[in-house]
Design an enzyme around this catalytic site. Structure first.
Site, PDB file in Angstrom:
ATOM      1  N   ASP A  73       0.826  -1.207   0.000  1.00 32.51           N
ATOM      2  CA  ASP A  73       0.000   0.000   0.000  1.00 32.51           C
ATOM      3  C   ASP A  73       0.859   1.255   0.000  1.00 32.51           C
ATOM      4  O   ASP A  73       1.449   1.627   1.015  1.00 32.51           O
ATOM      5  CB  ASP A  73      -0.915  -0.007   1.233  1.00 32.51           C
ATOM      6  N   ASP A 271      -1.883   5.043  -5.811  1.00 32.28           N
ATOM      7  CA  ASP A 271      -2.161   4.260  -4.611  1.00 32.28           C
ATOM      8  C   ASP A 271      -2.248   2.781  -4.966  1.00 32.28           C
ATOM      9  O   ASP A 271      -3.263   2.317  -5.494  1.00 32.28           O
ATOM     10  CB  ASP A 271      -3.467   4.743  -3.973  1.00 32.28           C
TER      11      ASP A 271
END
Length: 344
Positions: A73, A271
């Site tokens: 992440d 992201d």
């Protein structure tokens, strides 16, 4: 299918500039020689956009080392693992969870301040454990305490390092009910914050403040720390503009088949923790109005899922591309690559 691939490629091409003794950070600087060269680490990835919806990496923690799988992440800073402390809301069996061994970080440690920066940790007693709570855009969350343990990291030549790094021991997890929880044991936070694993490795002078990933459309791929595997030519670069811990580029202009759409000034957040790409309501509607036939774009209206005006580039738009996050030069790069082969 051709329209989908063309649009996803265009979306990338349009990004143009418009209890521990003493501090962990001090331990790093006192024990490692400044002559250490900046190494590069490469980690194979598992997972896919569909049906799993995430890419994961396996890291070894502890002594003896034990494998833990993490959701990769770039949209968050803290790395955490489900923890047998005991655990509430954990999704994996107890034997797969991390077991703390009196290695919590006191809230008086500077690494705890890094975790809570720019705020200060609430310490009634400086010897108390350093607590954390992290919430995600999909309404998931993790609560626990900061711990320190050794990570076994291998170089491409087979040699290894075992730095002691801080991460979260998560004993209270919540996963959004709309999705099945991932099979991973935690999250590898690669944001720009001081608590991220990469920042800690940089503080230890083990690598440069550069990392990247290459996500294969067939599943898998690789993650790397350091700049030794970045091609010397062919990389397109754009400036990182966000003052916060997100990897944000822009302003960008949206083109369709090489033609202007009238949409410009867009800021884009990269992201890897997001499966899909999201645009704000205005931009999303413009894209829907442009396409012809029933085509799955892998692009959603971010305004409908609480992202307000944010535009998020997710995994589906980063497949088959090496994406490079250069925190030293404050720039983001991308280049077409074979993500099925690990770099040498």
């Amino acid at each position: 299918m051709i329209l989908r691939l063309s649009l996803l490629l265009i979306l990338l091409l349009i990004i143009v500039p418009q209890s521990i003794q003493g501090s962990i950070f001090k331990t790093f600087s006192n024990t490692l020689s400044p002559k250490y060269p900046p190494y590069s680490f490469v980690f194979p990835l598992s997972g896919n956009v569909f049906p799993l919806g995430y890419y994961s990496v396996s890291l070894q923690i502890g002594n003896p080392p034990k494998d833990f799988t993490f959701d990769v992440d770039t949209g968050s800073d803290l790395t955490w693992v489900q923890c047998d402390a005991p655990c509430s809301g954990c999704t994996v069996r107890t034997e797969l969870q991390y077991k703390p061994k009196s290695n919590t970080v006191p809230c008086s440690d500077s690494i705890c301040s890094a975790l809570h920066w720019p705020q200060k940790p609430e310490c009634l007693n400086p010897k108390e454990q350093c607590d954390y709570e992290v919430e995600y855009a999909d309404q998931g969350s993790s609560m626990g305490a900061l711990v320190v343990d050794q990570f076994s990291l291998k170089l491409l030549d087979g040699s290894s390092f075992v730095p002691r790094l801080a991460f979260g021991c998560g004993y209270d997890q919540h996963f959004p009910s709309a999705h099945l929880p991932p099979a991973t044991v935690g999250v590898l936070g690669l944001g720009k914050g001081k608590i991220s694993i990469l920042t800690q490795l940089v503080s230890a002078r083990l690598t440069r403040n550069v990392f990247g990933h290459c996500l294969s459309s067939k599943g898998g791929g690789y993650l790397f720390f350091g700049d030794n595997v970045i091609p010397s030519t062919g990389v397109s670069w754009t400036t990182l503009v966000s003052p916060n811990n997100h990897y944000t580029t822009g302003p960008a202009e949206l083109l369709y088949n090489g033609k202007a759409t009238g949409l410009n000034g867009l800021k884009l957040i990269f992201d890897s923790g997001s499966t899909n790409t999201y645009f704000n309501r205005k931009t999303y509607q413009a894209i829907v109005n442009l396409k012809t036939g029933n085509v799955c774009l892998g692009i959603l209206n971010g305004s409908e899922v609480g992202l307000q005006d944010s535009n998020v580039i997710g995994d589906i738009s980063m497949q088959g591309v090496m994406v490079i996050y250069d925190n030293e030069k404050q720039q983001l790069g991308w280049v077409s690559a074979d993500c099925d082969k690990l770099p040498k």
